[in-house]
Design a protein around this motif. Sequence first.
Motif, PDB file in Angstrom:
ATOM      1  N   VAL B 190      15.060 100.728  -6.616  1.00  0.00           N
ATOM      2  CA  VAL B 190      14.574  99.371  -6.885  1.00  0.00           C
ATOM      3  C   VAL B 190      13.409  99.455  -7.866  1.00  0.00           C
ATOM      4  N   LEU B 191      13.575  98.816  -9.027  1.00  0.00           N
ATOM      5  CA  LEU B 191      12.541  98.812 -10.064  1.00  0.00           C
ATOM      6  C   LEU B 191      11.992  97.410 -10.236  1.00  0.00           C
ATOM      7  N   GLY B 192      10.687  97.295 -10.291  1.00  0.00           N
ATOM      8  CA  GLY B 192      10.054  96.016 -10.633  1.00  0.00           C
ATOM      9  C   GLY B 192       9.121  96.237 -11.796  1.00  0.00           C
ATOM     10  N   MET B 193       9.148  95.326 -12.772  1.00  0.00           N
ATOM     11  CA  MET B 193       8.247  95.456 -13.924  1.00  0.00           C
ATOM     12  C   MET B 193       7.890  94.087 -14.474  1.00  0.00           C
ATOM     13  N   MET B 194       6.665  93.921 -14.935  1.00  0.00           N
ATOM     14  CA  MET B 194       6.255  92.646 -15.523  1.00  0.00           C
ATOM     15  C   MET B 194       6.779  92.465 -16.950  1.00  0.00           C
ATOM     16  N   PRO B 195       6.753  93.479 -17.814  1.00  0.00           N
ATOM     17  CA  PRO B 195       7.231  93.277 -19.190  1.00  0.00           C
ATOM     18  C   PRO B 195       8.731  92.969 -19.265  1.00  0.00           C
ATOM     19  N   HIS B 196       9.136  92.443 -20.404  1.00  0.00           N
ATOM     20  CA  HIS B 196      10.522  91.982 -20.595  1.00  0.00           C
ATOM     21  C   HIS B 196      11.306  92.900 -21.531  1.00  0.00           C
TER      22      HIS B 196
END
Lengths: 83, 222
Positions: B190-196
Amino acid sequence: MTLFNARVTVTLKNGVLDPQGKAIEGSLSALGFAGVEQVRQGKVFAVTLNADSKKSAIQSLNSMCEKLLANTVIEDYAVEIVA
Amino acid sequence: MKTTVIIFPGSNRDRDMIAAITKISGHVPKTVWHTETELSSTDLVIIPGGFSYGDYLRSGAIAARSPIMDALSNAATQGIPIIGVCNGFQILTEAGLLPGALMRNAGLTFVCREVKLEITNANTQFSSRYGQGEIIRCPVAHHDGNYFADEAVLKKLEDNSQVVFRYAEGTNPNGSINDIAGIINEQGNVLGMMPHPENLIEDAHTGDDGRRLFESALGLVA
């Protein structure tokens, strides 16, 4: 069943930076309010609920905080029955 | 390769994500509305950016309690790869699928600009096409991207190399602790990141630094 009016207060934990509180603090100083040590911004929920007893109302409200109203990673909560 | 994009009321980067996945993989992802309760066989689930439920209560808080989330949680346990971008990251932390929380940006303003990201763990299924320590370009657009975790959680994240992306020196746009821009869970799926990354995949975006993230996750040959 009795109807209870509750107040739930959610605030950022100590040690968690609160930039909004800081900005408000600065603004109060700018307005000339001397002696303000710190401002922490939070949220207040007015919850009206039916419960068998005050105790079960409080239990239910605590559970609401744990599951939704507060993010316990960053926030503390306090539950109080006001009427 | 079957991919799924979950859509909530207020998601707004879903089309960008669908376009990116379609261009990169050649397959159109399936979309699933938040009221559904099943994720049928899928190889990758993506939660796109946006402002689910208008950011009411806390960013991602209401979406994280949607009917579809039980299925997502099961998928996470089964090891199915999941990516949450921006609001998707906020939803994953609110759902407890990733540790920590995303708070109001330290500067209090919405930031919409390009930052530099350092690949701090290239040994994940989401970053394997990048080089360890490589610096890439990536856009950000958020108001609540200030990552926070307490000391114990932070130590665990760092010790386990769960920080995959860090804002490169001098580009932290939101005050995130340890310059954290993206993390994976302990299991690594599971990966979470703010950038797009979906907004930097082709020449029309002025570059394609985000493309390899999807190529990594989709298991495509670069």
